[in-house]
Design an enzyme around this catalytic site. Structure first.
Site, PDB file in Angstrom:
ATOM      1  CG  ASP A 148      -1.804  -1.158   1.340  1.00 50.09           C
ATOM      2  OD1 ASP A 148      -2.329  -1.560   0.291  1.00 50.09           O
ATOM      3  OD2 ASP A 148      -1.993  -1.683   2.452  1.00 50.09           O
TER       4      ASP A 148
ATOM      5  N   GLY B 119       2.720   3.063   3.202  1.00 45.45           N
ATOM      6  CA  GLY B 119       3.327   2.143   4.179  1.00 45.45           C
ATOM      7  C   GLY B 119       2.560   2.016   5.473  1.00 45.45           C
TER       8      GLY B 119
ATOM      9  N   GLY C  31       6.416  -4.994  19.929  1.00 44.28           N
ATOM     10  CA  GLY C  31       7.495  -4.381  19.164  1.00 44.28           C
ATOM     11  C   GLY C  31       7.422  -4.716  17.687  1.00 44.28           C
TER      12      GLY C  31
ATOM     13  CB  ALA D  87       5.700   8.826  11.008  1.00 43.78           C
ATOM     14  CG  HIS D  88       8.260  12.601  13.845  1.00 43.78           C
ATOM     15  ND1 HIS D  88       7.219  11.868  14.353  1.00 43.78           N
ATOM     16  CD2 HIS D  88       9.119  12.759  14.872  1.00 43.78           C
ATOM     17  CE1 HIS D  88       7.441  11.622  15.635  1.00 43.78           C
ATOM     18  NE2 HIS D  88       8.601  12.143  15.963  1.00 43.78           N
TER      19      HIS D  88
ATOM     20  CG  HIS E 183      -1.571  34.422  31.048  1.00 40.42           C
ATOM     21  ND1 HIS E 183      -1.321  33.352  31.894  1.00 40.42           N
ATOM     22  CD2 HIS E 183      -2.630  35.092  31.583  1.00 40.42           C
ATOM     23  CE1 HIS E 183      -2.176  33.390  32.897  1.00 40.42           C
ATOM     24  NE2 HIS E 183      -2.988  34.435  32.737  1.00 40.42           N
TER      25      HIS E 183
HETATM   26  C1  LIG Z   1      -0.192   1.108  15.300  1.00 39.55           C
HETATM   27  C2  LIG Z   1       0.937   2.057  15.010  1.00 39.55           C
HETATM   28  C3  LIG Z   1       0.818   3.396  15.347  1.00 39.55           C
HETATM   29  C4  LIG Z   1       1.860   4.272  15.079  1.00 39.55           C
HETATM   30  N1  LIG Z   1       1.705   5.579  15.433  1.00 39.55           N
HETATM   31  C5  LIG Z   1       2.703   6.453  15.201  1.00 39.55           C
HETATM   32  C6  LIG Z   1       2.554   7.826  15.535  1.00 39.55           C
HETATM   33  O1  LIG Z   1       1.517   8.247  16.064  1.00 39.55           O
HETATM   34  N2  LIG Z   1       3.579   8.657  15.283  1.00 39.55           N
HETATM   35  C7  LIG Z   1       4.741   8.217  14.709  1.00 39.55           C
HETATM   36  O2  LIG Z   1       5.650   9.023  14.506  1.00 39.55           O
HETATM   37  N3  LIG Z   1       4.913   6.916  14.364  1.00 39.55           N
HETATM   38  C8  LIG Z   1       3.925   6.037  14.600  1.00 39.55           C
HETATM   39  N4  LIG Z   1       4.081   4.727  14.236  1.00 39.55           N
HETATM   40  C9  LIG Z   1       5.358   4.322  13.606  1.00 39.55           C
HETATM   41  C10 LIG Z   1       5.366   4.664  12.104  1.00 39.55           C
HETATM   42  O3  LIG Z   1       4.252   4.081  11.482  1.00 39.55           O
HETATM   43  C11 LIG Z   1       6.662   4.156  11.473  1.00 39.55           C
HETATM   44  O4  LIG Z   1       7.766   4.661  12.174  1.00 39.55           O
HETATM   45  C12 LIG Z   1       6.759   4.598  10.022  1.00 39.55           C
HETATM   46  O5  LIG Z   1       5.670   4.102   9.276  1.00 39.55           O
HETATM   47  C13 LIG Z   1       8.075   4.110   9.401  1.00 39.55           C
HETATM   48  O6  LIG Z   1       8.132   4.526   8.073  1.00 39.55           O
HETATM   49  P1  LIG Z   1       9.086   3.778   6.999  1.00 39.55           P
HETATM   50  O7  LIG Z   1       8.975   4.581   5.762  1.00 39.55           O
HETATM   51  O8  LIG Z   1      10.389   3.511   7.588  1.00 39.55           O
HETATM   52  O9  LIG Z   1       8.422   2.338   6.801  1.00 39.55           O
HETATM   53  P2  LIG Z   1       6.972   1.828   6.421  1.00 39.55           P
HETATM   54  O10 LIG Z   1       5.937   2.845   6.750  1.00 39.55           O
HETATM   55  O11 LIG Z   1       6.840   0.497   7.039  1.00 39.55           O
HETATM   56  O12 LIG Z   1       6.996   1.729   4.839  1.00 39.55           O
HETATM   57  C14 LIG Z   1       7.794   0.816   4.154  1.00 39.55           C
HETATM   58  C15 LIG Z   1       7.172   0.534   2.810  1.00 39.55           C
HETATM   59  O13 LIG Z   1       8.101  -0.174   2.011  1.00 39.55           O
HETATM   60  C16 LIG Z   1       7.425  -1.175   1.274  1.00 39.55           C
HETATM   61  N5  LIG Z   1       8.430  -2.179   0.929  1.00 39.55           N
HETATM   62  C17 LIG Z   1       9.194  -2.904   1.799  1.00 39.55           C
HETATM   63  N6  LIG Z   1      10.072  -3.656   1.108  1.00 39.55           N
HETATM   64  C18 LIG Z   1       9.858  -3.411  -0.209  1.00 39.55           C
HETATM   65  C19 LIG Z   1      10.462  -3.893  -1.393  1.00 39.55           C
HETATM   66  N7  LIG Z   1      11.493  -4.722  -1.362  1.00 39.55           N
HETATM   67  N8  LIG Z   1       9.983  -3.432  -2.576  1.00 39.55           N
HETATM   68  C20 LIG Z   1       8.943  -2.550  -2.616  1.00 39.55           C
HETATM   69  N9  LIG Z   1       8.351  -2.060  -1.526  1.00 39.55           N
HETATM   70  C21 LIG Z   1       8.806  -2.483  -0.330  1.00 39.55           C
HETATM   71  C22 LIG Z   1       6.342  -1.657   2.222  1.00 39.55           C
HETATM   72  O14 LIG Z   1       5.287  -2.252   1.500  1.00 39.55           O
HETATM   73  C23 LIG Z   1       5.939  -0.354   2.897  1.00 39.55           C
HETATM   74  O15 LIG Z   1       4.870   0.258   2.220  1.00 39.55           O
HETATM   75  C24 LIG Z   1       3.056   3.813  14.466  1.00 39.55           C
HETATM   76  C25 LIG Z   1       3.183   2.466  14.112  1.00 39.55           C
HETATM   77  C26 LIG Z   1       2.141   1.593  14.369  1.00 39.55           C
HETATM   78  C27 LIG Z   1       2.276   0.160  13.973  1.00 39.55           C
HETATM   79  N1  LIG Z   2       2.573   7.347  19.067  1.00 35.38           N
HETATM   80  C1  LIG Z   2       3.607   6.779  18.450  1.00 35.38           C
HETATM   81  O1  LIG Z   2       4.575   7.434  18.071  1.00 35.38           O
HETATM   82  C2  LIG Z   2       3.588   5.307  18.189  1.00 35.38           C
HETATM   83  C3  LIG Z   2       2.429   4.587  18.364  1.00 35.38           C
HETATM   84  C4  LIG Z   2       2.459   3.226  18.118  1.00 35.38           C
HETATM   85  C5  LIG Z   2       3.634   2.630  17.688  1.00 35.38           C
HETATM   86  N2  LIG Z   2       4.739   3.361  17.531  1.00 35.38           N
HETATM   87  C6  LIG Z   2       6.012   2.730  17.115  1.00 35.38           C
HETATM   88  O2  LIG Z   2       5.800   1.362  16.855  1.00 35.38           O
HETATM   89  C7  LIG Z   2       6.782   0.588  17.505  1.00 35.38           C
HETATM   90  C8  LIG Z   2       6.165  -0.665  18.034  1.00 35.38           C
HETATM   91  O3  LIG Z   2       5.272  -0.401  19.147  1.00 35.38           O
HETATM   92  P1  LIG Z   2       5.048  -1.492  20.270  1.00 35.38           P
HETATM   93  O4  LIG Z   2       4.182  -0.898  21.310  1.00 35.38           O
HETATM   94  O5  LIG Z   2       4.686  -2.781  19.635  1.00 35.38           O
HETATM   95  O6  LIG Z   2       6.531  -1.713  20.800  1.00 35.38           O
HETATM   96  P2  LIG Z   2       7.324  -1.136  22.076  1.00 35.38           P
HETATM   97  O7  LIG Z   2       8.720  -1.535  21.858  1.00 35.38           O
HETATM   98  O8  LIG Z   2       6.985   0.288  22.316  1.00 35.38           O
HETATM   99  O9  LIG Z   2       6.728  -1.966  23.310  1.00 35.38           O
HETATM  100  C9  LIG Z   2       6.702  -3.373  23.338  1.00 35.38           C
HETATM  101  C10 LIG Z   2       6.544  -3.834  24.778  1.00 35.38           C
HETATM  102  O10 LIG Z   2       6.249  -5.226  24.763  1.00 35.38           O
HETATM  103  C11 LIG Z   2       6.987  -5.874  25.807  1.00 35.38           C
HETATM  104  N3  LIG Z   2       7.111  -7.307  25.433  1.00 35.38           N
HETATM  105  C12 LIG Z   2       7.849  -7.838  24.426  1.00 35.38           C
HETATM  106  N4  LIG Z   2       7.662  -9.182  24.352  1.00 35.38           N
HETATM  107  C13 LIG Z   2       6.763  -9.509  25.327  1.00 35.38           C
HETATM  108  C14 LIG Z   2       6.133 -10.736  25.751  1.00 35.38           C
HETATM  109  N5  LIG Z   2       6.376 -11.911  25.155  1.00 35.38           N
HETATM  110  N6  LIG Z   2       5.266 -10.713  26.792  1.00 35.38           N
HETATM  111  C15 LIG Z   2       4.994  -9.523  27.408  1.00 35.38           C
HETATM  112  N7  LIG Z   2       5.554  -8.341  27.046  1.00 35.38           N
HETATM  113  C16 LIG Z   2       6.412  -8.325  26.011  1.00 35.38           C
HETATM  114  C17 LIG Z   2       8.301  -5.095  25.851  1.00 35.38           C
HETATM  115  O11 LIG Z   2       8.956  -5.238  27.080  1.00 35.38           O
HETATM  116  C18 LIG Z   2       7.815  -3.650  25.609  1.00 35.38           C
HETATM  117  O12 LIG Z   2       7.483  -2.969  26.794  1.00 35.38           O
HETATM  118  C19 LIG Z   2       7.372   1.444  18.607  1.00 35.38           C
HETATM  119  O13 LIG Z   2       8.761   1.282  18.588  1.00 35.38           O
HETATM  120  C20 LIG Z   2       6.985   2.843  18.278  1.00 35.38           C
HETATM  121  O14 LIG Z   2       8.115   3.583  17.895  1.00 35.38           O
HETATM  122  C21 LIG Z   2       4.755   4.688  17.789  1.00 35.38           C
END
Ligand SMILES: Cc1cc2nc3c(=O)[nH]c(=O)nc-3n(C[C@H](O)[C@H](O)[C@H](O)COP(=O)(O)OP(=O)(O)OC[C@H]3O[C@@H](n4cnc5c(N)ncnc54)[C@H](O)[C@@H]3O)c2cc1C
Ligand SMILES: NC(=O)c1ccc[n+]([C@@H]2O[C@H](COP(=O)([O-])OP(=O)(O)OC[C@H]3O[C@@H](n4cnc5c(N)ncnc54)[C@H](O)[C@@H]3O)[C@@H](O)[C@H]2O)c1
Length: 477
Positions: free
Chosen positions: A38, A41, A276, A330-331, A458
Site C-alpha cells: 500500500d 506504508g 514491538g 514516522a517523522h 497567557h
Molecule cells: C499502530 C501504530 C501506530 C503508530 N503511530 C505512530 C505515531 O503516532 N507517530 C509516529 O511518529 N509513528 C507512529 N508509528 C510508527 C510509524 O508508522 C513508522 O515509524 C513509520 O511508518 C516508518 O516509516 P518507513 O517509511 O520507515 O516504513 P513503512 O511505513 O513500514 O513503509 C515501508 C514501505 O516499504 C514497502 N516495501 C518494503 N520492502 C519493499 C520492497 N522490497 N519493494 C517494494 N516495496 C517495499 C512496504 O510495503 C511499505 O509500504 C506507528 C506504528 C504503528 C504500527
Molecule cells: N505514538 C507513536 O509514536 C507510536 C504509536 C504506536 C507505535 N509506535 C512505534 O511502533 C513501535 C512498536 O510499538 P510497540 O508498542 O509494539 O513496541 P514497544 O517496543 O513500544 O513496546 C513493546 C513492549 O512489549 C513488551 N514485550 C515484548 N515481548 C513480550 C512478551 N512476550 N510478553 C509480554 N511483554 C512483552 C516489551 O517489554 C515492551 O514494553 C514502537 O517502537 C513505536 O516507535 C509509535
C-alpha cells in the site's frame, strides 16, 4: 544525458521514502519510488493515521462519559451512544484520503511510481518484480526504506480475528468484552486507551518489571496512576505471554520472567499482540553489495544515512526509516530521508536524534524529547558535568485549571553548569504539541536561562514549560 535511468531510486513508499522523494524533487533529482504494497506504508495504512482516528473518536466518548468532569463545568449529558462500525469507517476513510493525497503529491511532482517488489541488484542497479515481469533500472543513488512489520514472539499464534497485531486492530472489527494486550509500549498503551473508552475490559501483560518501560520512570508512574489504575485494566508485570492460542476463548499461558514457571492461564475474548516491530529487510538483495544486516535485522547506517559495510560507507547506497532501527517514528523516518538527500546533493548533513520528539496519543498524552535523566547522568559522568531537573505541574497552570484537566507534569533535564537543555518529558493534555517547543530548543542546544526569556502566551499550557525554564537553577553563569 545521464548514464542512469534516475538520479535516485527509493525502495519503499512509506513516510520515509515519501519524505525523501519530496525533498529529492525539490533538489532537482530525477526520482522513482518502488512500492510493493500500500502506498504510504505502515504509518498511513496500519499505523499513525488509523490509530489516531480511533483515538480521536474514543477520546470523545471517554470525555462525554466523564459526567463528574462535565458537571464541574456545568454540563450534563445523558447517556453516550456510539457506533463501532462508524468509528471504524472514520479511520478507514481517513486512511484512504491520506493515501490518495500522498500518492497524488508524488505524481504531481513527477516522481515515477513503480509498483512491485524492489531489490538491489548490484552497484547503482535495482530490479523490480512487476505484474509485467522483472524490470531493471539504474540510478546514481539508491535509498532503502523498507520499513518494519509487527514482531510476534514464538509461541503466539495469530489468526487475525481473535489474536491479532496492530495491523488488524486498527480496523476495529469488534469490541471484545475482555481483551488481553501483550506489551505496554506505545501500541499497548494507545490501544488500551481506545478499548477502555469504548467499554472493553483490558488485561495488560508486560515482560519487564515495570509498565511502560520505555518512558521516563517518573512519567511512567504518573501514567500508571492516570491511564491505568482508574480504568478497567488489570496488569501483569515481569510476566511473559509464552503461549497464545486463538479461538473462543483465546487461551494465554503466562510465565514468570524470572522463575520461567507458568503462573497462570487466562481465557479471554481476544488478544492484541503489541510486542514491538522488526525490520522488513529480507529479500532486499542486500547480499549483492555484501551488506550485512545486524543481529536483529536492521540495516547499519551512519548519521548521514549512508549504509555501512565493515565500518565504511558504501557509496551511493542509503537507508532510512524503521529498517535502520534508530527511532521507529514516522517523522524520524522522513527526517532521515531529508538528511540522506542533502548528502546525495553534496551538502553534508547529519541526523540529530537528540532533538526528535516522540508522543503517545493517549488521554492525556505523553511526550518526550532528548535524554532521560539516567542517560543525561551517564553523559554527565563521561563528560564531567552535573545534571539538574526542574518540574512543573498542570495543576499550577491557569489554562489547565480552566479546562479542569489538571493531571500532569513536565520535567526538564539540563546541565547545571551551562544550563543546556538535555531532555524534556511531559504527561498531560496536549503534551504532543507542547513538546515541539522543547525539540526546537534542543536542536539549537539552547540553555534554560535563555529559554526563560521567551515570552509565552497567557493563559496557555505552554506556560508549563516556561515555568520549568524559570525554575531551573544554573550555577555556572
Ligand atoms: C499502530 C501504530 C501506530 C503508530 N503511530 C505512530 C505515531 O503516532 N507517530 C509516529 O511518529 N509513528 C507512529 N508509528 C510508527 C510509524 O508508522 C513508522 O515509524 C513509520 O511508518 C516508518 O516509516 P518507513 O517509511 O520507515 O516504513 P513503512 O511505513 O513500514 O513503509 C515501508 C514501505 O516499504 C514497502 N516495501 C518494503 N520492502 C519493499 C520492497 N522490497 N519493494 C517494494 N516495496 C517495499 C512496504 O510495503 C511499505 O509500504 C506507528 C506504528 C504503528 C504500527
Ligand atoms: N505514538 C507513536 O509514536 C507510536 C504509536 C504506536 C507505535 N509506535 C512505534 O511502533 C513501535 C512498536 O510499538 P510497540 O508498542 O509494539 O513496541 P514497544 O517496543 O513500544 O513496546 C513493546 C513492549 O512489549 C513488551 N514485550 C515484548 N515481548 C513480550 C512478551 N512476550 N510478553 C509480554 N511483554 C512483552 C516489551 O517489554 C515492551 O514494553 C514502537 O517502537 C513505536 O516507535 C509509535
Amino acid at each position: 544525458m545521464s548514464e542512469f535511468d534516475y538520479d535516485l531510486i527509493i525502495i519503499g513508499a512509506g513516510v520515509g521514502g515519501h519524505g525523501a522523494a519530496l525533498h529529492a524533487v525539490k533538489c532537482g533529482l530525477k526520482t522513482a519510488i518502488i512500492e510493493a504494497g500500500d502506498m504510504g506504508g505502515t504509518c498511513v495504512n496500519r499505523g499513525c493515521i488509523p490509530s489516531k482516528a480511533l483515538l480521536a473518536a474514543s477520546g470523545r466518548v471517554r470525555e462525554f462519559k466523564d459526567t463528574h468532569h462535565l458537571k464541574d463545568l456545568g454540563i450534563e449529558v445523558e447517556g453516550v451512544q456510539f457506533d463501532r462500525g462508524t468509528i471504524a469507517a472514520h479511520a478507514l476513510d481517513l486512511v484512504s484520503k491520506i493515501q490518495n493525497d500522498l500518492t497524488n503529491s508524488l505524481t504531481r511532482l513527477k516522481v515515477d511510481i513503480i509498483r512491485g517488489w524492489g531489490k538491489v541488484a548490484g552497484k547503482q542497479k535495482v530490479t523490480v518484480a512487476t505484474d509485467q515481469g522483472e524490470k531493471t533500472f539504474t540510478a546514481k543513488d539508491i535509498m532503502l526504506c523498507p520499513g518494519s512489520i509487527p514482531f510476534v514472539p514464538p509461541g503466539i499464534e495469530i489468526d487475525g480475528k481473535t489474536v491479532f497485531t496492530s495491523d488488524q486492530a486498527v480496523k476495529l472489527e469488534s469490541l471484545p468484552n475482555w481483551i488481553a494486550i501483550i506489551g505496554s509500549g506505545y501500541i499497548g498503551l494507545e490501544f488500551s486507551d481506545v478499548y477502555t473508552a469504548l467499554g472493553c475490559e483490558v488485561t495488560m501483560i508486560e515482560a519487564l518489571d515495570n509498565l511502560m518501560p520505555g518512558f521516563d520512570p517518573e512519567i511512567a508512574k504518573i501514567a500508571q496512576r492516570v491511564l491505568i489504575n482508574p480504568r478497567d485494566i488489570e496488569t501483569y508485570t515481569g510476566v511473559f505471554a509464552t503461549k497464545v492460542t486463538p479461538g473462543t476463548p483465546v487461551v494465554i499461558e503466562l510465565t514468570d520472567a524470572k522463575t520461567k514457571e507458568v503462573i497462570e492461564v487466562l481465557e479471554v475474548d481476544a488478544c492484541l499482540v503489541a510486542t514491538g516491530r522488526i525490520p522488513a529487510t529480507k529479500n532486499l538483495g542486500l547480499e549483492s553489495l555484501a551488506v550485512e544486516i545486524d543481529r536483529r535485522g536492521f540495516i547499519p547506517v551512519n548519521d548521514k544515512m549512508q549504509v555501512i559495510r565493515d565500518g565504511e560507507p558504501i557509496s551511493h547506497l542509503w537507508a532510512v526509516g524503521d529498517a535502520t532501527g534508530k527511532m521507529m517514528l514516522a517523522h524520524a523516518a522522513s527526517g532521515q530521508g531529508v538528511v540522506a538527500v542533502e548528502n546525495i546533493c553534496g551538502r553534508t548533513k547529519e541526523i540529530d536524534y537528540r532533538c526528535i520528539p516522540a508522543a503517545a496519543f493517549t488521554h492525556p498524552e505523553i511526550s518526550y524529547v532528548g535524554l532521560t535523566e539516567t542517560q543525561a547522568k551517564e553523559l554527565g559522568q563521561q563528560e564531567g558535568f552535573t545534571v539538574a531537573t526542574a518540574k512543573t505541574y498542570y495543576k499550577g497552570n491557569s489554562k489547565a485549571l480552566a479546562e479542569g484537566e489538571t493531571e500532569g507534569m513536565a520535567k526538564i533535564i539540563y546541565r547545571k553548569d551551562t544550563g543546556e537543555l538535555l531532555g524534556v518529558h511531559i504527561i498531560g493534555i496536549h503534551a504532543s504539541d507542547l513538546i515541539q517547543e522543547a525539540a526546537n530548543a534542543i536542536a539549537k542546544r539552547e540553555s534554560v536561562q535563555n529559554l526563560a526569556f521567551n515570552v509565552h502566551t497567557h493563559p496557555t499550557l505552554s506556560e508549563i514549560l516556561d515555568e520549568a525554564y524559570k525554575r531551573a537553577q544554573v550555577v555556572g553563569v
